[in-house]
Scaffold this motif. Structure first.
Motif, PDB file in Angstrom:
ATOM      1  N   PRO A 144     -53.987  42.508  93.910  1.00  0.00           N
ATOM      2  CA  PRO A 144     -54.736  43.444  94.606  1.00  0.00           C
ATOM      3  C   PRO A 144     -54.924  44.673  93.859  1.00  0.00           C
ATOM      4  O   PRO A 144     -55.923  45.598  93.753  1.00  0.00           O
ATOM      5  CB  PRO A 144     -54.467  43.643  95.930  1.00  0.00           C
ATOM      6  N   GLN A 145     -53.648  45.144  93.260  1.00  0.00           N
ATOM      7  CA  GLN A 145     -53.326  46.393  92.563  1.00  0.00           C
ATOM      8  C   GLN A 145     -54.354  46.342  91.393  1.00  0.00           C
ATOM      9  O   GLN A 145     -54.970  47.274  90.927  1.00  0.00           O
ATOM     10  CB  GLN A 145     -52.024  46.764  92.396  1.00  0.00           C
ATOM     11  N   LEU A 146     -54.250  45.385  90.638  1.00  0.00           N
ATOM     12  CA  LEU A 146     -54.930  45.179  89.440  1.00  0.00           C
ATOM     13  C   LEU A 146     -56.370  45.296  89.734  1.00  0.00           C
ATOM     14  O   LEU A 146     -57.223  46.009  88.933  1.00  0.00           O
ATOM     15  CB  LEU A 146     -54.752  43.888  88.404  1.00  0.00           C
ATOM     16  N   ARG A 147     -56.935  44.404  90.685  1.00  0.00           N
ATOM     17  CA  ARG A 147     -58.353  44.519  91.131  1.00  0.00           C
ATOM     18  C   ARG A 147     -58.840  45.958  91.309  1.00  0.00           C
ATOM     19  O   ARG A 147     -59.903  46.431  90.945  1.00  0.00           O
ATOM     20  CB  ARG A 147     -58.551  43.604  92.150  1.00  0.00           C
ATOM     21  N   GLN A 148     -57.817  46.672  92.257  1.00  0.00           N
ATOM     22  CA  GLN A 148     -58.449  48.070  92.350  1.00  0.00           C
ATOM     23  C   GLN A 148     -58.470  48.771  91.172  1.00  0.00           C
ATOM     24  O   GLN A 148     -59.413  49.823  90.898  1.00  0.00           O
ATOM     25  CB  GLN A 148     -57.499  48.802  93.262  1.00  0.00           C
ATOM     26  N   TYR A 149     -57.474  48.594  90.140  1.00  0.00           N
ATOM     27  CA  TYR A 149     -57.543  49.329  88.774  1.00  0.00           C
ATOM     28  C   TYR A 149     -58.759  48.947  87.966  1.00  0.00           C
ATOM     29  O   TYR A 149     -59.475  49.925  87.536  1.00  0.00           O
ATOM     30  CB  TYR A 149     -56.402  49.022  88.254  1.00  0.00           C
ATOM     31  N   LEU A 150     -59.148  47.720  87.999  1.00  0.00           N
ATOM     32  CA  LEU A 150     -60.462  47.574  87.377  1.00  0.00           C
ATOM     33  C   LEU A 150     -61.578  48.068  87.979  1.00  0.00           C
ATOM     34  O   LEU A 150     -62.481  48.298  87.459  1.00  0.00           O
ATOM     35  CB  LEU A 150     -60.603  45.823  87.294  1.00  0.00           C
ATOM     36  N   ARG A 151     -61.621  47.960  89.310  1.00  0.00           N
ATOM     37  CA  ARG A 151     -62.760  48.924  89.964  1.00  0.00           C
ATOM     38  C   ARG A 151     -62.595  50.378  89.581  1.00  0.00           C
ATOM     39  O   ARG A 151     -63.739  51.016  89.446  1.00  0.00           O
ATOM     40  CB  ARG A 151     -62.606  48.676  91.486  1.00  0.00           C
ATOM     41  N   GLY A 152     -61.529  50.801  89.463  1.00  0.00           N
ATOM     42  CA  GLY A 152     -61.405  52.396  89.162  1.00  0.00           C
ATOM     43  C   GLY A 152     -62.069  52.193  87.509  1.00  0.00           C
ATOM     44  O   GLY A 152     -62.842  53.643  87.431  1.00  0.00           O
ATOM     45  N   LEU A 153     -61.710  51.559  86.728  1.00  0.00           N
ATOM     46  CA  LEU A 153     -62.216  51.704  85.337  1.00  0.00           C
ATOM     47  C   LEU A 153     -63.874  51.514  85.450  1.00  0.00           C
ATOM     48  O   LEU A 153     -64.678  52.325  84.881  1.00  0.00           O
ATOM     49  CB  LEU A 153     -61.788  50.514  84.419  1.00  0.00           C
ATOM     50  N   ALA A 154     -64.487  50.620  86.318  1.00  0.00           N
ATOM     51  CA  ALA A 154     -65.634  50.622  86.420  1.00  0.00           C
ATOM     52  C   ALA A 154     -66.498  51.892  87.226  1.00  0.00           C
ATOM     53  O   ALA A 154     -67.420  52.319  86.570  1.00  0.00           O
ATOM     54  CB  ALA A 154     -66.133  49.347  87.363  1.00  0.00           C
TER      55      ALA A 154
END
Length: 350
Positions: A286-296
């Motif tokens: 879940p943390q990585l998915r949030q990180y990727l959303r942050g990059l987007a």
């Protein structure tokens, strides 16, 4: 001077978003710059007009308002640091390197009794203390390490500007990964949502490639937006390095053709970012998915901010859902060609 150039419709597959208190964050950052006397009064007025709070509110639209404010203040501080190599009365690159080296020590050890009368150091101390408050020890350390990379790229660019030279496309791309300020901002993406990405995910090659490709897109966008203004400018503004100028020189292109090539390059990398992010999100925490959303959010936020904050930028009439280049072959840039190799095979970052 040449005719005015227009940017083609920009491929923008990421939905826009903004923090509800974006205007208040802008006001707070302007006040912060006054409190610490960052730069001259003229520079502070100019930087306040760039609405860094609006940018950071787009990068962290659902993040902690306190961290959005830290990021906004930090972005303004970085813009002031960009002026260091051109400060009147400073004696070239060696003097700038010395100052930036001392600032790194302040970032690492804000309690160090040095540079007590320097506004940039005072602002940096405040930033480090707030980063410590909202982040972990590891995030603070990564932030100061990335700041060193950023400073190195500032000096590198200043040397080209003083000499009136342009780097190769390969060297420019590598430098832009650092002086675009993405790597120094990444720890705050985590802080804004109160998590810490674990090293086995953050340092995985595919995750690194996703972060670097996001940096590529945002810096190419910035260059495309500002090219016409820089082309018609004088003094320091006219000497800014820009990928369109680099492509003109390296490939012998007319300005309009170099501009179109830059847009195709950013679109191909945007498509790569989407493929990498999608693959990683399927398997990551879940943390990585949030990180990727942050990059987007960073990509789209920088795009919206770039178009809206400076009226003299190149005109862009529309967005488009269709990329100018959706190829799967790597760009002919050795420093980043490995990104496409990762996208061609499954990514296991968990």
């Amino acid at each position: 001077m040449g005719p005015e150039l227009s940017v083609p419709p920009l491929f923008s597959p990421i939905a826009p978003a903004i923090h509800p208190n974006h205007s208040g964050i802008d006001v707070q950052t302007a006040a912060w710059a006054e409190t610490f006397r960052i730069g001259s009064a003229e520079l502070r007025d100019e930087l306040a007009g760039r609405s860094f709070g609006s940018l950071c509110a787009r990068i962290l639209p659902e993040g902690s308002e306190q961290v959005v404010s830290v990021l906004s203040d930090f972005m303004l501080w970085l813009a002031a640091v960009d002026e260091v190599p051109d400060r009147p009365g400073r004696d070239g690159a060696d003097d700038a390197v010395g100052l930036l080296h001392r600032l790194i020590r302040v970032a690492q050890n804000p309690e160090a009794p040095m540079m007590d009368d320097d506004p940039l150091a005072a602002g940096l101390r405040d930033l480090r203390l707030r980063i410590d408050r909202f982040g972990t020890a590891g995030q603070s350390a990564r932030w100061s390490d990335a700041l060193r990379e950023y400073f190195f790229s500032v000096v590198w660019e200043a040397a080209h500007r003083r000499a009136g030279t342009l780097p190769t496309l390969g060297d420019y791309t590598l430098m832009r990964l650092y002086n675009g300020a993405t790597s120094v901002m990444l720890p705050l993406l985590e802080m804004g949502h109160a998590y810490e990405l674990q090293p086995h995910e953050r340092d995985h090659p595919s995750v690194r490639a996703a972060a670097e490709s996001a940096s590529f897109v945002t810096t190419w966008d910035r260059d495309v937006f500002s090219y016409h203004r820089e082309r018609l400018g004088t003094g320091a503004e006219a000497s800014h390095l820009n990928v369109v100028r680099v492509l003109e020189q390296q490939h012998g292109l007319a300005p309009e053709d170099a501009l179109k090539l830059a847009v195709r390059q950013r679109d191909r990398v945007m498509m790569l970012f989407l493929r990498l992010s999608g693959s990683l999100a399927e398997r990551g925490s879940p943390q990585l998915r949030q990180y990727l959303r942050g990059l987007a959010c960073y990509i789209r936020g920088a795009q919206d901010w770039g178009l809206g904050s400076r009226p003299e930028l190149l005109s862009v009439s529309t967005f488009t859902d269709t990329p100018a280049d959706d190829g799967h072959e790597p760009l002919d840039i050795p420093a980043i060609a490995w990104w496409w190799e990762l996208a061609a095979r499954p990514s296991h970052a968990s």
